[in-house]
Design a protein around this motif. Structure first.
Motif, PDB file in Angstrom:
ATOM      1  N   ASP A 323       0.977  -1.254  -0.014  1.00 30.44           N
ATOM      2  CA  ASP A 323       0.061   0.046   0.040  1.00 30.44           C
ATOM      3  C   ASP A 323       0.644   1.124   0.066  1.00 30.44           C
ATOM      4  O   ASP A 323       1.600   1.226   0.865  1.00 30.44           O
ATOM      5  CB  ASP A 323      -1.047   0.011   1.380  1.00 30.44           C
ATOM      6  CG  ASP A 323      -1.899   1.151   1.273  1.00 30.44           C
ATOM      7  OD1 ASP A 323      -1.391   2.265   0.733  1.00 30.44           O
ATOM      8  OD2 ASP A 323      -2.881   0.806   1.883  1.00 30.44           O
ATOM      9  N   ARG A 325       0.588   4.440   0.748  1.00 25.36           N
ATOM     10  CA  ARG A 325       0.406   4.796   2.122  1.00 25.36           C
ATOM     11  C   ARG A 325       1.334   4.301   3.337  1.00 25.36           C
ATOM     12  O   ARG A 325       2.040   5.245   4.043  1.00 25.36           O
ATOM     13  CB  ARG A 325      -0.904   4.994   2.682  1.00 25.36           C
ATOM     14  CG  ARG A 325      -1.916   5.734   1.596  1.00 25.36           C
ATOM     15  CD  ARG A 325      -3.387   5.360   2.140  1.00 25.36           C
ATOM     16  NE  ARG A 325      -3.617   4.101   2.171  1.00 25.36           N
ATOM     17  CZ  ARG A 325      -4.713   3.599   2.750  1.00 25.36           C
ATOM     18  NH1 ARG A 325      -5.646   4.379   3.477  1.00 25.36           N
ATOM     19  NH2 ARG A 325      -5.306   2.279   2.901  1.00 25.36           N
ATOM     20  N   TRP A 390       1.007  14.605   4.310  1.00 25.72           N
ATOM     21  CA  TRP A 390      -0.339  14.192   4.783  1.00 25.72           C
ATOM     22  C   TRP A 390      -0.735  15.079   5.708  1.00 25.72           C
ATOM     23  O   TRP A 390      -0.369  15.370   6.842  1.00 25.72           O
ATOM     24  CB  TRP A 390      -0.335  12.837   5.595  1.00 25.72           C
ATOM     25  CG  TRP A 390       0.020  11.802   4.684  1.00 25.72           C
ATOM     26  CD1 TRP A 390       1.417  11.187   4.663  1.00 25.72           C
ATOM     27  CD2 TRP A 390      -0.760  10.939   3.897  1.00 25.72           C
ATOM     28  NE1 TRP A 390       1.085   9.831   3.802  1.00 25.72           N
ATOM     29  CE2 TRP A 390       0.072   9.864   3.210  1.00 25.72           C
ATOM     30  CE3 TRP A 390      -2.151  10.997   3.655  1.00 25.72           C
ATOM     31  CZ2 TRP A 390      -0.496   9.146   2.401  1.00 25.72           C
ATOM     32  CZ3 TRP A 390      -2.594  10.241   2.678  1.00 25.72           C
ATOM     33  CH2 TRP A 390      -1.879   9.032   2.091  1.00 25.72           C
ATOM     34  N   GLU A 399      -4.890  13.651   4.336  1.00 29.52           N
ATOM     35  CA  GLU A 399      -5.024  13.178   3.002  1.00 29.52           C
ATOM     36  C   GLU A 399      -3.869  13.824   2.335  1.00 29.52           C
ATOM     37  O   GLU A 399      -3.108  14.696   2.499  1.00 29.52           O
ATOM     38  CB  GLU A 399      -6.413  13.793   2.518  1.00 29.52           C
ATOM     39  CG  GLU A 399      -6.755  15.335   2.758  1.00 29.52           C
ATOM     40  CD  GLU A 399      -7.934  15.645   2.230  1.00 29.52           C
ATOM     41  OE1 GLU A 399      -8.219  16.768   1.644  1.00 29.52           O
ATOM     42  OE2 GLU A 399      -8.875  14.768   2.404  1.00 29.52           O
ATOM     43  N   LYS A 400      -3.679  13.079   0.965  1.00 32.10           N
ATOM     44  CA  LYS A 400      -2.493  13.407   0.345  1.00 32.10           C
ATOM     45  C   LYS A 400      -2.901  12.923  -1.172  1.00 32.10           C
ATOM     46  O   LYS A 400      -3.180  11.763  -1.256  1.00 32.10           O
ATOM     47  CB  LYS A 400      -1.390  12.767   0.788  1.00 32.10           C
ATOM     48  CG  LYS A 400      -0.047  12.882  -0.174  1.00 32.10           C
ATOM     49  CD  LYS A 400       1.176  12.428   0.552  1.00 32.10           C
ATOM     50  CE  LYS A 400       2.279  12.457  -0.394  1.00 32.10           C
ATOM     51  NZ  LYS A 400       3.507  11.506   0.286  1.00 32.10           N
ATOM     52  N   ASP A 401      -2.641  13.549  -2.206  1.00 31.91           N
ATOM     53  CA  ASP A 401      -3.158  13.072  -3.388  1.00 31.91           C
ATOM     54  C   ASP A 401      -4.245  12.257  -3.861  1.00 31.91           C
ATOM     55  O   ASP A 401      -4.188  11.484  -4.467  1.00 31.91           O
ATOM     56  CB  ASP A 401      -1.742  12.268  -4.030  1.00 31.91           C
ATOM     57  CG  ASP A 401      -0.248  12.848  -3.996  1.00 31.91           C
ATOM     58  OD1 ASP A 401      -0.440  14.237  -4.188  1.00 31.91           O
ATOM     59  OD2 ASP A 401       0.680  12.206  -3.715  1.00 31.91           O
ATOM     60  N   GLY A 402      -5.064  12.698  -3.111  1.00 30.34           N
ATOM     61  CA  GLY A 402      -6.594  12.252  -3.189  1.00 30.34           C
ATOM     62  C   GLY A 402      -6.825  11.045  -2.298  1.00 30.34           C
ATOM     63  O   GLY A 402      -7.866  10.376  -2.460  1.00 30.34           O
ATOM     64  N   LYS A 403      -5.646  10.591  -1.464  1.00 26.45           N
ATOM     65  CA  LYS A 403      -6.037   9.434  -0.630  1.00 26.45           C
ATOM     66  C   LYS A 403      -6.015   9.958   0.601  1.00 26.45           C
ATOM     67  O   LYS A 403      -5.512  10.902   0.970  1.00 26.45           O
ATOM     68  CB  LYS A 403      -4.797   8.458  -0.701  1.00 26.45           C
ATOM     69  CG  LYS A 403      -4.739   7.978  -2.234  1.00 26.45           C
ATOM     70  CD  LYS A 403      -3.613   6.876  -2.385  1.00 26.45           C
ATOM     71  CE  LYS A 403      -3.521   6.194  -3.691  1.00 26.45           C
ATOM     72  NZ  LYS A 403      -2.284   5.210  -3.918  1.00 26.45           N
ATOM     73  N   LYS A 404      -6.718   9.159   1.486  1.00 30.92           N
ATOM     74  CA  LYS A 404      -6.738   9.463   3.084  1.00 30.92           C
ATOM     75  C   LYS A 404      -6.095   8.434   3.811  1.00 30.92           C
ATOM     76  O   LYS A 404      -5.921   7.212   3.318  1.00 30.92           O
ATOM     77  CB  LYS A 404      -8.220   9.334   3.509  1.00 30.92           C
ATOM     78  CG  LYS A 404      -9.322  10.748   2.637  1.00 30.92           C
ATOM     79  CD  LYS A 404     -10.381  10.529   3.439  1.00 30.92           C
ATOM     80  CE  LYS A 404     -11.506  11.871   2.830  1.00 30.92           C
ATOM     81  NZ  LYS A 404     -10.706  13.173   3.579  1.00 30.92           N
ATOM     82  N   GLU A 406      -6.999   6.188   6.030  1.00 26.10           N
ATOM     83  CA  GLU A 406      -8.013   5.579   6.613  1.00 26.10           C
ATOM     84  C   GLU A 406      -7.558   4.165   6.602  1.00 26.10           C
ATOM     85  O   GLU A 406      -7.736   3.927   5.405  1.00 26.10           O
ATOM     86  CB  GLU A 406      -9.304   6.198   6.513  1.00 26.10           C
ATOM     87  CG  GLU A 406      -9.851   6.353   5.112  1.00 26.10           C
ATOM     88  CD  GLU A 406     -11.168   6.680   5.022  1.00 26.10           C
ATOM     89  OE1 GLU A 406     -11.883   7.121   5.984  1.00 26.10           O
ATOM     90  OE2 GLU A 406     -11.321   7.119   3.652  1.00 26.10           O
ATOM     91  N   ASP A 457      -5.015  -4.244   4.919  1.00 27.50           N
ATOM     92  CA  ASP A 457      -4.295  -2.936   5.519  1.00 27.50           C
ATOM     93  C   ASP A 457      -3.357  -3.076   6.392  1.00 27.50           C
ATOM     94  O   ASP A 457      -2.384  -2.936   6.191  1.00 27.50           O
ATOM     95  CB  ASP A 457      -5.198  -1.760   5.564  1.00 27.50           C
ATOM     96  CG  ASP A 457      -6.127  -1.273   4.491  1.00 27.50           C
ATOM     97  OD1 ASP A 457      -5.827  -1.533   3.223  1.00 27.50           O
ATOM     98  OD2 ASP A 457      -7.116  -0.500   4.612  1.00 27.50           O
TER      99      ASP A 457
END
Length: 567
Positions: A323, A325, A390, A399-404, A406, A457
């Motif tokens: 992942d 992230r 982030w 969030e960053k680049d449209g991702k969270k 979570e 995750d």
């Protein structure tokens, strides 16, 4: 034999504290054995286990449910490993201090170049059907793991044998590095001289005449997964999924018959284990969580003893580094700084555990404490996340680049450990802008999700560790494959180099220095958030005599199970 990284997976810490990586557990206790309360009391006269039907010759052991993987090459969890080790014998095992000692082999020789191991087998061992155990059975066992279609977790035991590639990927009919010299002599030749090679010979020896199959037809042997037959101290009788496994004593066992005629592994959990002890329906309950509230309950049963010792295991949360992230080290470090692990350890264990920061047990000669302790520091966690780009969104989640940030945390049922952690982790991470939701499932389903599918995750488990600190099977990049133990997809050149050096060095002091450096790399990289190392409590009814488990010897080890007597 402790060569079961047995997640094998052992849940030993997580399920009843509690499973099995590379750090061990308890520290303040000695590594050479457990402390057992021996005082007698008036409660013995009313001992409920003594009045149980058939109690005089039946030992009932409470343990976590098995998956039904009862073949030496396939079991992946400690609990199935109990069954395997009771039914099968390996060439070697280990003593109380963790040194390799003979079992089915009477002795062995190692060539000067450390490449060839020659085992001289005992000539008095028979399988439970009366057939003798010979070198051909040993050859069959290891050839089975070399099969092209083998899909179990033991490939690393044979991958460095001479001729493995030719047999596994080619048309060879035999593995050239396995040589049967005579009925009771067999030699193994490796392509690499590794100090860890000796530990590849603890796998249970399978009778060729029972399990023989055509090369490639691995399903034929898997079809007998729940019908184990070996030469061990107990003979498999019956398996009732979700209930128990039943055995009878092997009266012809070469080390002497067990001192009771029947053994039952009864599946218990944190909801039932104390009632089973109190009713006397189990004689031994393995891996009771070492915590204050449980001590109070056990102190109220004056007919039980606690065998306590430092656990050779650790609990952890695994980060899926596939992942993007979680591939960022700063994020993993922030998540670790952002969880108050000391508080969790105190709340759950109430003084009977401490936080873990490396995948090496404190009972190991390889342990180092020269590392970052990652004390709870939400400010530092937030700074690291800021540095990683982030930013806190309108909903409070970074969030960053449209991702969270979570995550779904995959975890398992029947665990007070998990129940305690869920609200604490959610609350702590929420403060640093991270959302986490727990997805709770049966442990077997979690194992499949993590190891077979690698669809997660985060997840939490525990490692029950090998005697040797080598963690190649768990963390080397070559083990990042479905079904392998590197479920988090950790790939790091320095990690790989040090793991390889640790196996190639034969001087223990030099190995200790290598593993110290490796521990420091793992402490920096954090493929896991290391959680806790706790004392292990095995609770035994006082009618069970001479019961003593320890960090390197569990219930199925011959020095333990063959010494137990019942009254």
């Amino acid at each position: 034999m402790k060569r079961k990284l047995s997640l094998i997976l052992s849940l030993v810490l997580v399920l009843t504290l509690v499973m099995t990586g590379c750090g061990k557990s308890e520290e303040p206790k000695p590594a050479n054995g457990g402390d057992e309360k021996t005082e007698e009391s008036a409660g013995d006269a009313n001992n409920p286990a003594k009045g149980r039907d058939g109690a005089e010759d039946t030992l009932v052991i409470g343990t976590h449910e098995t998956k039904g993987e009862f073949l030496p090459g396939y079991y992946s969890e400690t609990y199935d490993g109990y069954v395997v080790d009771l039914v099968f014998d390996g060439l070697i095992t280990n003593d109380k201090e963790g040194n390799p000692i003979p079992l089915a082999a009477k002795d062995w020789e190692v060539s000067d170049d450390h490449l060839t191991y020659t085992f001289n087998l005992r000539d008095d061992i028979k399988f439970s059907d009366g057939e003798p155990l010979t070198a051909e059975d040993v050859e069959f066992t290891y050839t089975f793991i070399c099969d092209p279609n083998y899909d179990g977790p033991r490939t690393s035991a044979v991958a460095d044998l001479e001729g493995y590639e030719e047999y596994n990927k080619g048309d060879a009919e035999k593995v050239s590095g396995i040589e049967v010299i005579d009925d009771h002599t067999i030699a193994f030749k490796f392509t690499k001289a590794l100090s860890t090679n000796i530990w590849n010979f603890g796998h249970g020896i399978m009778p060729k005449h029972v399990y023989e199959f055509e090369k490639g037809d691995i399903d034929a042997i898997k079809a007998k997964m729940t019908e184990p037959m070996g030469s061990g101290p107990f003979i498999f009788e019956k398996y009732e999924p979700k209930q128990y496994v039943e055995f009878k004593a092997n009266e012809d066992y070469f080390l002497g018959s067990p001192k009771f005629s029947k053994l039952i592994l009864k599946f218990t959990n944190v909801e039932t284990q104390f009632s089973e002890l109190e009713k006397g329906t189990v004689d031994i309950q393995l891996s009771v969580a070492a915590k204050g509230e449980n001590k109070e309950i056990l102190d109220g049963m004056d007919f039980v003893n606690i065998v306590e010792y430092p656990e050779n295991s650790y609990g952890y949360i695994g980060f899926n580094m596939r992942d993007p992230r979680l591939a960022d080290k700063k994020v993993r470090q922030a998540l670790t700084y952002g969880f108050n692990r000391d508080q969790f350890a105190e709340v759950y264990y109430q003084g009977f555990a401490q936080t873990c920061n490396v995948p090496i047990s404190q009972v190991s000669w390889a342990y180092t404490d020269e590392i970052n302790e990652y004390k709870y520091d939400p400010d530092k966690a937030m700074k690291l996340l800021d540095e990683a780009g982030w930013k806190v969104g309108k909903d409070g989640i970074r969030e960053k680049d449209g991702k969270k940030l979570e995550f779904v945390w995959s975890t398992h049922t029947d665990s007070k450990y998990v129940e305690t952690m869920i609200p604490m982790l959610k609350s702590d991470w929420e403060k640093i802008g991270v959302k986490v939701e727990a997805d709770i499932m049966e442990f077997a389903a979690l194992s499949e999700k993590v190891y077979e599918k690698q669809e997660f995750d985060l997840y939490n488990m525990a490692w029950s560790l090998d005697v040797d600190p080598d963690a190649y099977e768990i963390f080397h990049s070559s083990q990042d494959q479905k079904g392998g133990y590197n479920s988090v997809g950790f790939k790091n050149e320095e990690n790989d180099k040090l793991l390889e050096q640790g196996r190639e060095e034969f001087d223990q002091e030099k190995r200790a220095e290598i593993y110290k450096k490796w521990g420091q790399v793992m402490n920096e990289e954090l493929p896991y958030m290391f959680l806790t190392q706790a004392n292990r409590w095995d609770v035994a009814n006082k009618r069970v005599k001479n019961f003593e488990t320890s960090p390197f010897q569990d219930i199925q080890d011959r020095d333990v199970i063959l010494n137990i007597e019942l009254e």
